[in-house]
Every structure is written in structure tokens, then in C-alpha cells.
Motif scaffolding. Structure first.
Motif, PDB file in Angstrom:
ATOM      1  N   TYR A 146      -0.948  -2.538  14.471  1.00 46.18           N
ATOM      2  CA  TYR A 146      -0.657  -3.088  13.138  1.00 46.18           C
ATOM      3  C   TYR A 146       0.757  -3.642  13.066  1.00 46.18           C
ATOM      4  O   TYR A 146       0.994  -4.731  12.520  1.00 46.18           O
ATOM      5  CB  TYR A 146      -0.857  -2.009  12.074  1.00 46.18           C
ATOM      6  CG  TYR A 146      -0.421  -2.454  10.699  1.00 46.18           C
ATOM      7  CD1 TYR A 146      -1.201  -3.336   9.951  1.00 46.18           C
ATOM      8  CD2 TYR A 146       0.793  -2.016  10.153  1.00 46.18           C
ATOM      9  CE1 TYR A 146      -0.793  -3.767   8.705  1.00 46.18           C
ATOM     10  CE2 TYR A 146       1.200  -2.436   8.912  1.00 46.18           C
ATOM     11  CZ  TYR A 146       0.408  -3.313   8.181  1.00 46.18           C
ATOM     12  OH  TYR A 146       0.819  -3.746   6.952  1.00 46.18           O
TER      13      TYR A 146
ATOM     14  N   SER B 112       1.539  -7.510  12.135  1.00 46.33           N
ATOM     15  CA  SER B 112       2.121  -7.748  10.823  1.00 46.33           C
ATOM     16  C   SER B 112       3.596  -8.120  10.861  1.00 46.33           C
ATOM     17  O   SER B 112       4.105  -8.744   9.923  1.00 46.33           O
ATOM     18  CB  SER B 112       1.941  -6.514   9.931  1.00 46.33           C
ATOM     19  OG  SER B 112       2.625  -5.387  10.479  1.00 46.33           O
TER      20      SER B 112
ATOM     21  N   LYS C 139      -7.777  -2.276   6.817  1.00 46.16           N
ATOM     22  CA  LYS C 139      -6.415  -2.643   6.432  1.00 46.16           C
ATOM     23  C   LYS C 139      -6.087  -4.078   6.849  1.00 46.16           C
ATOM     24  O   LYS C 139      -5.518  -4.850   6.074  1.00 46.16           O
ATOM     25  CB  LYS C 139      -5.429  -1.662   7.063  1.00 46.16           C
ATOM     26  CG  LYS C 139      -3.971  -1.861   6.662  1.00 46.16           C
ATOM     27  CD  LYS C 139      -3.107  -0.768   7.267  1.00 46.16           C
ATOM     28  CE  LYS C 139      -1.640  -0.926   6.858  1.00 46.16           C
ATOM     29  NZ  LYS C 139      -1.440  -0.690   5.407  1.00 46.16           N
TER      30      LYS C 139
ATOM     31  N   LYS D 293      -7.932  -6.521   4.603  1.00 53.58           N
ATOM     32  CA  LYS D 293      -7.321  -6.523   3.275  1.00 53.58           C
ATOM     33  C   LYS D 293      -6.042  -7.346   3.249  1.00 53.58           C
ATOM     34  O   LYS D 293      -5.761  -8.049   2.264  1.00 53.58           O
ATOM     35  CB  LYS D 293      -7.033  -5.082   2.841  1.00 53.58           C
ATOM     36  CG  LYS D 293      -6.375  -4.958   1.475  1.00 53.58           C
ATOM     37  CD  LYS D 293      -6.099  -3.501   1.134  1.00 53.58           C
ATOM     38  CE  LYS D 293      -5.389  -3.371  -0.215  1.00 53.58           C
ATOM     39  NZ  LYS D 293      -5.080  -1.945  -0.531  1.00 53.58           N
ATOM     40  N   GLU D 294      -5.272  -7.288   4.336  1.00 52.51           N
ATOM     41  CA  GLU D 294      -3.985  -7.986   4.385  1.00 52.51           C
ATOM     42  C   GLU D 294      -4.094  -9.394   4.975  1.00 52.51           C
ATOM     43  O   GLU D 294      -3.086 -10.051   5.220  1.00 52.51           O
ATOM     44  CB  GLU D 294      -2.981  -7.143   5.159  1.00 52.51           C
ATOM     45  CG  GLU D 294      -2.702  -5.808   4.488  1.00 52.51           C
ATOM     46  CD  GLU D 294      -1.589  -5.014   5.145  1.00 52.51           C
ATOM     47  OE1 GLU D 294      -0.845  -5.584   5.964  1.00 52.51           O
ATOM     48  OE2 GLU D 294      -1.464  -3.818   4.835  1.00 52.51           O
TER      49      GLU D 294
ATOM     50  N   ASP E  12      -1.252   1.637   0.734  1.00 54.52           N
ATOM     51  CA  ASP E  12      -0.013   1.486   1.490  1.00 54.52           C
ATOM     52  C   ASP E  12       0.963   2.626   1.253  1.00 54.52           C
ATOM     53  O   ASP E  12       1.633   3.098   2.183  1.00 54.52           O
ATOM     54  CB  ASP E  12       0.662   0.154   1.132  1.00 54.52           C
ATOM     55  CG  ASP E  12      -0.108  -1.048   1.660  1.00 54.52           C
ATOM     56  OD1 ASP E  12      -0.958  -0.858   2.553  1.00 54.52           O
ATOM     57  OD2 ASP E  12       0.147  -2.168   1.182  1.00 54.52           O
TER      58      ASP E  12
END
Length: 366
Positions: free
Chosen positions: A86, A90, A108, A111-112, A350
Motif C-alpha cells: 500500500y 500510494s 482499500k 476505495k482509494e 483510515d
């Protein structure tokens, strides 16, 4: 999720791959599904030791087979945890085309907005995926994933150091094994085991649940030899530790290397996980990524992977290629009555996720 160190292997395979991995924000010029060509490449980022790469004489090297069949060069690198993956996707500028995260991390990433939709027309071998491994809770609309493998967490122990076969997770708090216990070095798995010991369902936990788990982990800390991920193989195969929590498929591989090792599926249940092949948003070789994903689901390739990993394969045809000892192994294919006691991690918000990370680091530091 799962999943062992192969740093030296990764360096051997990648060579100068690091020079190829840059610019996560770059635009994608291959998303139309057209084949890139024989001089193309694909950047694969996977758990350590989570693919059959010719590690021994009996193991196929599926990357070499893919490169020979397609002419596409594979740049292969590895990570230790979902959290490390991640962080890369990210926060870094590295570029990857295929990643293999676990269920909660997939949620996750979706979603992002960190994953691309897969063009399943370019993945015809998706037809071999068992229906129960499609439309998983992490990807209910089946847009982003092709299930790669599945399994459960369990315990491995050295019969020469542990007098009686363990039955549940409380064995990891056995004071008689002080200094010889290994614990997961990632927050989600370690916290989950501690929560189970507190009578908490770890699937979707709260900060209050985390606080209770922290107390349990603090009690365990003086008994540990160390927190491990990849190092568990050397520790357990070399008889350097008495007991460890780890992923069942990997435990099977450890037992092949040390006849003194045995396993325990904890009576209270454990984490049931799914890992899936995905294409990150930063991919610049999407067509090659889909070709790689499709190749990995050829039944004979999926079977070769299962034979090496000892995790369950979701590929219905691949099972026909497996030896009976693997088909009948409850570490590779746990019985349904055991799976009924297991839980699947859900994505945490988060704030809770960050709190878990922070508290786990504090336990380790103290």
C-alpha cells in the motif's frame, strides 16, 4: 495474503529492474487491450516466495515460461506485507503492472482509486475460476480482481521442543516456550490473534478492540524470540525456534524441509484470506499485465503454483493436475467445517487502520 522473503531471488530476477520502475503517475498507453508486442515488459510486484520460480529441480519457473511464450520481459520484485504494498502504491513514484494484495487491502485500494478495472476479454482463463472465488466481498462487482490463491493462518511447531501438540492460539503465550516463540510482524495478523485470545471477532475491529489486543500483545512480548515475516522459514526449518504463527500453505512448505515440524489449525478458527491479481492505477503496460494474469490461470500453471505455494488454488481445472497428497492436505485445502469457524478481514476506516499500525509499532518498540 501471503508470503516469504526472496530478496536475493528478487535481485537475481530483476537485475536492473529498478531502473524500469518509475513514474507512478504516468499515463497508460496500453489500456485498449491491444498486445504490446514481443519487446514489451510487465512489472510484477508480489509477496516474497509467492510464485513458482524454479526454486528447486521439481518446481517450474512460470516467469521463464511466460517470457518464452509471449516475448514479454518480466521485472519481478517482492514485498513482505500488504501495508508495504500500500505504501508503494500510494506514496512512491514506482510503477507496477500486476500486484497481488489480500482481500482487505483490495477493498482499500479500490476505495482509494488505486486499481484499474480489468478487461476480462483479455483474460479468457478467468473461466476456470471457481464461482465461489468470483464476486468476492472485496470486489463484489468483479471489476478489479482475478483470485490467485487462498488459505488460512495457523501454527507450526517443532516437536522436539514442544512437548504436547498445541490446540489453539494460547500456545503463543506459553511461558514454557519463552524465548522460542515467533509472532507475525504485521499489525493485522498479530492483532487478530490477540483479539481472538480476548474473545473478539477480528474481522472488523474498533479502537477499543485494538486496545484490548495491545494488552495481550504486551503480555506476550517478553516471551517472544522475535516478530517475523520472511525470517520464519530459516527459524523453523533450522530448528531455531519452537513455535510460530504463519500462513498454512507456507507451513506445509516448512514441514517438507524439516521432518520435526508439525502444524496446528487453531480450534477457535483463524483468518481466511484471499489474494488476487490486480492492475494498479500506475500501470503503463496494462495489456501485458492482462496477458500475465491470463497466463497465471492456465490450469497447468495454476497447478504448478499450487504445488509450490501449497495454498489453495481457485482454479477448478488446476486441481486435476495436483497430486493426491496436495489435494488431501488440510493445510492447502482446509475442510469446510474448519473454514466455517474462520473470519475474513474487512477494510478498516483510515483512522482505525492508522491507530492499529501506531499501536502495534508501540508494542514492538517497548
Amino acid at each position: 495474503m501471503k508470503k516469504i522473503l526472496s530478496l536475493l531471488l528478487a535481485l537475481t530476477l530483476t537485475g536492473s529492474a529498478a531502473a524500469c520502475l518509475s513514474g507512478c503517475g504516468s499515463g497508460d498507453n496500453s489500456g485498449d487491450g491491444k498486445k504490446v508486442g514481443s519487446k514489451g515488459e510487465v512489472n510484477v510486484y508480489n509477496w516474497g516466495e509467492y510464485m513458482a520460480l524454479g526454486q528447486d529441480e521439481e518446481t517450474k519457473n512460470v516467469i521463464e515460461m511466460f517470457e518464452k511464450e509471449t516475448g514479454i520481459k518480466v521485472n519481478y520484485t517482492t514485498y513482505d506485507t500488504n501495508e508495504e504494498l500500500y505504501s508503494k502504491l500510494s506514496q512512491s513514484n514506482d510503477t507496477y503492472d500486476v500486484v497481488i494484495p489480500s482481500d482487505y487491502m483490495i477493498t482499500k485500494l479500490i476505495k482509494e482509486g488505486l486499481l484499474k478495472e480489468i478487461n476480462y476479454d483479455n483474460v479468457p482463463n478467468f473461466k476456470y475460476i471457481d464461482s465461489k472465488f468470483k464476486n468476492l466481498p472485496c470486489d463484489p462487482e468483479q471489476k478489479y480482481t482475478v483470485c490467485y490463491s487462498w488459505g488460512v493462518t495457523a501454527m507450526v511447531y517443532d516437536t522436539t521442543q514442544v512437548d504436547e501438540k498445541p490446540t489453539d492460539w494460547n500456545a503463543l503465550w506459553d511461558e514454557n516456550l519463552k524465548g522460542s516463540i515467533l509472532m507475525f510482524n504485521n499489525s493485522r495478523d498479530a492483532m487478530a490473534i490477540a483479539m481472538q485470545e480476548c474473545g473478539i471477532n477480528p474481522a472488523n475491529c474498533t479502537k477499543a478492540d485494538i486496545d484490548k489486543a495491545v494488552v495481550k500483545l504486551k503480555d506476550q512480548k517478553p516471551l517472544l524470540k522475535k516478530y517475523v515475516m520472511d525470517q520464519v522459514f530459516d527459524e523453523m526449518e533450522g530448528g531455531q525456534a519452537a513455535i510460530a504463527s504463519y500462513y498454512a500453505g507456507d507451513i506445509s512448505a516448512m514441514m517438507d524441509e524439516n521432518e520435526d515440524l508439525d502444524y496446528c489449525l487453531p480450534a477457535s478458527g483463524s483468518n481466511l484470506f484471499y489474494d488476487a491479481m490486480c492492475i494498479p492505477k500506475c500501470s503503463t503496460n496494462t495489456a501485458n499485465a492482462e496477458a500475465f494474469i491470463n497466463f497465471m490461470q492456465k490450469p497447468e500453471i495454476a497447478a504448478a503454483n499450487c504445488e509450490y505455494l501449497r495454498y489453495g488454488t481457485p482454479n477448478t481445472e488446476a486441481v486435476n493436475y495436483l497430486d493426491d497428497d496436495i489435494k488431501n492436505s488440510e493445510l492447502t485445502f482446509p475442510p469446510q467445517d474448519y473454514l466455517d469457524k474462520c473470519y475474513v478481514f474487512e477494510n478498516l476506516d483510515d483512522d482505525t487502520y492508522a491507530y492499529m499500525q501506531e499501536q502495534f509499532l508501540k508494542v514492538q518498540a517497548n
